[in-house]
Write an enzyme that holds these catalytic residues in place. Structure first.
Site, short mmCIF file in Angstrom:
data_model
loop_
_atom_site.label_atom_id
_atom_site.label_comp_id
_atom_site.label_asym_id
_atom_site.label_seq_id
_atom_site.Cartn_x
_atom_site.Cartn_y
_atom_site.Cartn_z
CG HIS A 126 -1.97 1.06 1.14
ND1 HIS A 126 -1.71 2.37 1.45
CD2 HIS A 126 -3.25 1.00 0.73
CE1 HIS A 126 -2.81 3.08 1.25
NE2 HIS A 126 -3.76 2.27 0.81
CD GLU B 280 -5.52 1.69 -3.06
OE1 GLU B 280 -6.71 1.72 -2.72
OE2 GLU B 280 -4.59 1.83 -2.26
P1 PGA Z 1 -9.40 6.00 0.30
O1 PGA Z 1 -8.32 4.85 0.59
O2 PGA Z 1 -10.62 5.32 -0.27
O3 PGA Z 1 -9.64 6.61 1.64
O4 PGA Z 1 -8.76 6.92 -0.68
C1 PGA Z 1 -8.09 3.83 -0.32
C2 PGA Z 1 -6.81 3.16 0.08
O5 PGA Z 1 -5.87 3.88 0.45
O6 PGA Z 1 -6.71 1.92 0.06
#
Ligand code: PGA
Length: 253
Positions: free
Chosen positions: A93, A163
């Site tokens: 992450h 992401e």
């Molecule tokens: P968010 O987080 O939906 O708060 O942007 C997603 C993540 O970081 O996995």
């Protein structure tokens, strides 16, 4: 393959009571859901307790250590998670990468997670977009280094979460990504992975994450080219998170 909605609670909430309530409320609100797999990645300390509350939602960790066992004060191993009934683990992450996690460590963790029987949720994504589209190479490099040496027939057991860091709620001056951003990268990730696979190997699931909420979830699911979503902030609200799950459940497949 079922679509999947994964909650990333990050370092929330602050007590087991609140964690239990959030979990139970979510379970209640998604009681009719059948076609969508739902996972909650909670802080380590809550996982055993949540496991006892319901099996409707699968559980995930948010990290593991890069070595299988030994004298590593403060660390949690893949086997420990597996042995308390956890099925998934988020790896790589961006918030962990910001603390020093690199592709080499993520690669070790993916192999250890697979060996332990956990499903890795590998997060990839660029910090920023540039006019020359260098972000495609950035993501390709993350995929290649993080998946280096992973057996072809194990790749389908991994979930790849795209992401874009610039869209995550914790990023300062963040901006919204849209379904087109998601779709073009999902196609690129599929192509990058399929170049490594034989015809008989199955593709991993690809999901999108980055400030997904109950208003834009439908667009990402229908037009984002993905098999599911990774939801951070909105997953801390049972109503919002369950709406996202139900949107996915109602989408055509
Ligand atoms: P968010 O987080 O939906 O708060 O942007 C997603 C993540 O970081 O996995």
């Amino acid at each position: 393959m079922k679509k999947i909605i994964i909650a990333n609670w990050k370092m929330n909430p602050s007590s087991p009571k609140e964690a239990g309530q959030l979990f139970s409320n979510t379970v209640k609100l998604i009681s009719g859901v059948k076609k969508t797999e739902v996972v909650i990645c909670a802080p380590y300390v809550y996982l055993s307790g949540l496991k006892k509350l319901s099996s409707k939602i699968s559980l995930g960790g948010q990290n593991i250590f890069k070595v299988e066992e030994g004298a590593y004060t403060g660390e949690i191993s893949a086997d420990m998670l597996y042995n308390i009934g956890v099925q998934y683990v988020i790896l790589g992450h961006s918030e962990r990468r910001a603390l020093g996690e690199n592709n080499l460590n993520v690669n070790k963790k993916i192999k250890i997670a697979l060996r332990a029987g956990l499903t890795p949720i590998l997060c990839v994504g660029e910090d920023k977009r540039d006019e020359n589209h260098g972000y495609f190479n950035f993501v390709k490099n993350q995929l290649e280094e993080c998946l280096n040496g992973v057996q072809k027939d194990s790749l389908s057991k991994i979930i790849i979460a795209y992401e874009p860091v610039w869209a995550i709620s914790s990023t300062l001056n963040r901006r919204d990504a849209n379904a087109n951003d998601s779709r073009e990268m999902a196609i690129f990730i599929r192509k990058t992975i399929s170049d490594k696979l034989n015809n008989q190997n199955k593709m991993p699931r690809i999901i999108y994450g980055g400030s997904v909420n109950e208003r834009d979830a439908e667009d990402f699911i229908k037009n984002g080219g993905v098999d599911g979503l990774l939801v951070g902030r909105a997953s801390l609200n049972a109503k919002k998170f369950s709406s996202i799950v139900k949107i996915c459940e109602a989408s055509e497949r």
